[in-house]
Design a protein around this motif. Sequence first.
Motif, short mmCIF file in Angstrom:
data_model
loop_
_atom_site.label_atom_id
_atom_site.label_comp_id
_atom_site.label_asym_id
_atom_site.label_seq_id
_atom_site.Cartn_x
_atom_site.Cartn_y
_atom_site.Cartn_z
N LEU A 16 36.66 48.95 38.37
CA LEU A 16 35.65 47.89 38.45
C LEU A 16 35.72 46.95 37.25
O LEU A 16 35.53 45.74 37.38
CB LEU A 16 34.25 48.49 38.59
N THR A 17 36.00 47.49 36.08
CA THR A 17 36.11 46.67 34.88
C THR A 17 37.27 45.70 34.99
O THR A 17 37.16 44.53 34.60
CB THR A 17 36.25 47.57 33.63
N GLU A 18 38.38 46.16 35.55
CA GLU A 18 39.54 45.28 35.75
C GLU A 18 39.23 44.16 36.73
O GLU A 18 39.53 42.99 36.48
CB GLU A 18 40.72 46.11 36.30
N VAL A 19 38.60 44.51 37.84
CA VAL A 19 38.27 43.50 38.84
C VAL A 19 37.20 42.55 38.30
O VAL A 19 37.25 41.34 38.52
CB VAL A 19 37.85 44.15 40.18
N ARG A 20 36.26 43.08 37.55
CA ARG A 20 35.22 42.24 36.93
C ARG A 20 35.86 41.18 36.03
O ARG A 20 35.49 40.01 36.07
CB ARG A 20 34.28 43.11 36.11
N ALA A 21 36.83 41.57 35.21
CA ALA A 21 37.50 40.62 34.33
C ALA A 21 38.18 39.51 35.15
O ALA A 21 38.12 38.33 34.78
CB ALA A 21 38.50 41.34 33.44
N ALA A 22 38.81 39.88 36.24
CA ALA A 22 39.47 38.89 37.09
C ALA A 22 38.43 37.96 37.73
O ALA A 22 38.67 36.75 37.85
CB ALA A 22 40.30 39.59 38.16
N LEU A 23 37.30 38.50 38.14
CA LEU A 23 36.24 37.68 38.71
C LEU A 23 35.71 36.68 37.69
O LEU A 23 35.54 35.49 37.99
CB LEU A 23 35.09 38.55 39.23
N LEU A 24 35.44 37.16 36.48
CA LEU A 24 34.90 36.27 35.45
C LEU A 24 35.89 35.16 35.09
O LEU A 24 35.49 34.04 34.80
CB LEU A 24 34.51 37.08 34.21
N ALA A 25 37.18 35.48 35.15
CA ALA A 25 38.20 34.47 34.87
C ALA A 25 38.31 33.45 36.01
O ALA A 25 38.65 32.29 35.77
CB ALA A 25 39.55 35.14 34.64
N ALA A 26 38.02 33.86 37.22
CA ALA A 26 38.22 33.00 38.40
C ALA A 26 36.99 32.17 38.78
O ALA A 26 37.14 31.14 39.44
CB ALA A 26 38.64 33.86 39.60
N ILE A 27 35.81 32.60 38.37
CA ILE A 27 34.59 31.91 38.79
C ILE A 27 34.11 31.01 37.65
O ILE A 27 33.73 31.50 36.58
CB ILE A 27 33.47 32.91 39.16
N PHE A 54 28.12 38.38 41.36
CA PHE A 54 28.64 37.29 40.55
C PHE A 54 28.21 35.99 41.22
O PHE A 54 28.52 35.76 42.39
CB PHE A 54 30.16 37.39 40.43
N GLN A 55 27.51 35.17 40.46
CA GLN A 55 26.98 33.94 41.01
C GLN A 55 27.83 32.75 40.61
O GLN A 55 28.39 32.69 39.52
CB GLN A 55 25.54 33.71 40.52
N TYR A 56 27.86 31.81 41.52
CA TYR A 56 28.50 30.51 41.32
C TYR A 56 27.41 29.50 41.56
O TYR A 56 26.84 29.45 42.65
CB TYR A 56 29.66 30.35 42.30
N GLY A 57 27.09 28.73 40.53
CA GLY A 57 25.90 27.91 40.63
C GLY A 57 24.72 28.86 40.70
O GLY A 57 24.60 29.77 39.89
N LYS A 58 23.89 28.69 41.67
CA LYS A 58 22.74 29.59 41.83
C LYS A 58 22.91 30.51 43.03
O LYS A 58 21.96 31.15 43.46
CB LYS A 58 21.46 28.77 41.96
N ARG A 59 24.11 30.57 43.57
CA ARG A 59 24.35 31.36 44.78
C ARG A 59 25.19 32.59 44.47
O ARG A 59 26.14 32.54 43.68
CB ARG A 59 25.07 30.51 45.81
N GLY A 60 24.86 33.69 45.15
CA GLY A 60 25.70 34.88 45.07
C GLY A 60 27.04 34.59 45.72
O GLY A 60 27.09 34.13 46.85
N ARG A 105 38.25 30.88 48.11
CA ARG A 105 37.74 30.68 49.47
C ARG A 105 36.21 30.70 49.50
O ARG A 105 35.59 29.94 50.21
CB ARG A 105 38.31 31.73 50.41
N ARG A 106 35.62 31.61 48.73
CA ARG A 106 34.15 31.68 48.69
C ARG A 106 33.57 30.43 48.05
O ARG A 106 32.58 29.88 48.53
CB ARG A 106 33.68 32.93 47.95
#
Length: 124
Positions: free
Chosen positions: A25-36, A50-56, A115-116
Amino acid sequence: MPRGFAADTVEDYLRAVPDDQREALTEVRAALLAAIPDAREVISYQIPVFQYGKRGLVGLSAAQTHCSLHLMSPPLAKAFAASGELTEGTLSGATLQFPNDAPLSEETVRLVVERRIAEVDARR
């Protein structure tokens, strides 16, 4: 099904999950934070979201035997299932499940996030 862990923050959640899942989960979290862009992390429905703007945008969780990236979009999950673009994990509904010992790659995370974000931006 995600397991609920008492947590007020993502760090609390990660401390509560078993070691092997924490690593994935820590690995995927890091990738999410880098991508969003300007990602914001919250706990919602007892899991990190993980929110983008004010949306999940996506969620992340530990289940009994695997970890999950919650796409939070049944239409996107159906599109991925039809296209065969996802080469990692297993789609189950709007959730991309992955083994504890095989976290999703940065490429897969980036594809899902792009895509999201496109979906969220199209609704604005």
